[in-house]
Design an enzyme around this catalytic site. Sequence first.
Site, PDB file in Angstrom:
ATOM      1  N   SER A   1       2.228  -6.496   7.158  1.00  0.00           N
ATOM      2  CA  SER A   1       0.662  -6.487   7.378  1.00  0.00           C
ATOM      3  C   SER A   1       0.102  -7.193   6.033  1.00  0.00           C
ATOM      4  O   SER A   1      -1.029  -7.675   6.240  1.00  0.00           O
ATOM      5  CB  SER A   1      -0.063  -4.955   7.460  1.00  0.00           C
ATOM      6  OG  SER A   1       0.623  -4.264   8.614  1.00  0.00           O
TER       7      SER A   1
ATOM      8  N   LYS B   1       0.802  -1.287  -0.048  1.00  0.00           N
ATOM      9  CA  LYS B   1      -0.030   0.070  -0.044  1.00  0.00           C
ATOM     10  C   LYS B   1       0.857   1.046  -0.191  1.00  0.00           C
ATOM     11  O   LYS B   1       1.944   1.333   0.220  1.00  0.00           O
ATOM     12  CB  LYS B   1      -0.810  -0.054   1.154  1.00  0.00           C
ATOM     13  CG  LYS B   1      -0.409   0.227   2.497  1.00  0.00           C
ATOM     14  CD  LYS B   1       0.160   1.599   2.892  1.00  0.00           C
ATOM     15  CE  LYS B   1       0.976   1.775   4.296  1.00  0.00           C
ATOM     16  NZ  LYS B   1       1.422   2.879   4.587  1.00  0.00           N
TER      17      LYS B   1
ATOM     18  N   ASP C   1      -2.815  -1.874  10.309  1.00  0.00           N
ATOM     19  CA  ASP C   1      -2.999  -1.900   8.803  1.00  0.00           C
ATOM     20  C   ASP C   1      -3.613  -3.230   8.168  1.00  0.00           C
ATOM     21  O   ASP C   1      -3.770  -3.328   7.100  1.00  0.00           O
ATOM     22  CB  ASP C   1      -1.474  -1.788   8.134  1.00  0.00           C
ATOM     23  CG  ASP C   1      -1.182  -0.240   8.517  1.00  0.00           C
ATOM     24  OD1 ASP C   1      -2.021   0.710   8.612  1.00  0.00           O
ATOM     25  OD2 ASP C   1       0.209   0.075   8.219  1.00  0.00           O
TER      26      ASP C   1
END
Length: 292
Positions: free
Chosen positions: A103, A8, A136
């Site tokens: 994550s 991300k 996350d």
Amino acid sequence: MILKAAAKINLMLDILGQTEDGYHTLFMIMQSVGLYDTVTITETGKPGTITLSCSNEALPSDKTNIGWKAADRFFKETGVKNPGIHIEIEKNIPFAAGLAGGSADAAAVFVGLNELTRAGLTERELCQIAVKVGADVPFCIQGGTMAALDIGEVLAPLPDIRQDWYVLVKPEQDVSTKEAYAAFDSADYVRHLDTTAMLRAAAAADTDKVYAMVSNVFEQFIYVAGRVDIKAIMRENGSIAHCMSGSGPTIYGVFETEEKANTCAEALLAAGYQNTYVCRPVKQGVTIVEGV
């Protein structure tokens, strides 16, 4: 079961305050990108056991790995019998980079075990367990374009971002998240971001306006060697936005065409930035490649 776990980036990150228990409350616009770790979960026939291996020897392969923690948490929270599993993580996402690589791996473990054991948890139920492993992780399970609030666990889906091209550069240094927040806490002055305008632009799917406002409050406190040079190379090659992701040190640039993105990546590699990646926004955090 084989799964792809997406990295991300933060299109915006601001720190709004601090809770009584010491956590920082955040405002973030988060975006999944097509840079993936591959997570393979195999039943071993040794009930109750969890083992893990990782392609990057710098990362732990024991119970301190967040992927291991995710599996342990899944079985404890669901009461599902552990048939004995082995988790294999092929790392492509740089670690300690502000890209949520750990994550993402944990998210893949949660999704994979839910399918492999036929536990039948909804995505929401899975996220309620996953947040206990990392703030996350729920976003990494869902992915796409989202607003994330509080410590990052309060999520609101947003319209998909336009399909532009991203160039990600991870400088050699690592950044400690703990030290990044300590730098924020000790700062004499913080210039907060226009979170309301960003949220309205993202909700209206006004991608041009979103990219005009990309920003990260940590850039006011975190020194990243080469950041100025990286951004200069991105600008010279036509980036329409550039920013640091998370607590760093990864810098990303946004490009309207694949050609411009590839040309920029070549220039960055020539300048010595070997950890350079070209990818696009993606709409899902975890994808099952092969499974039951």
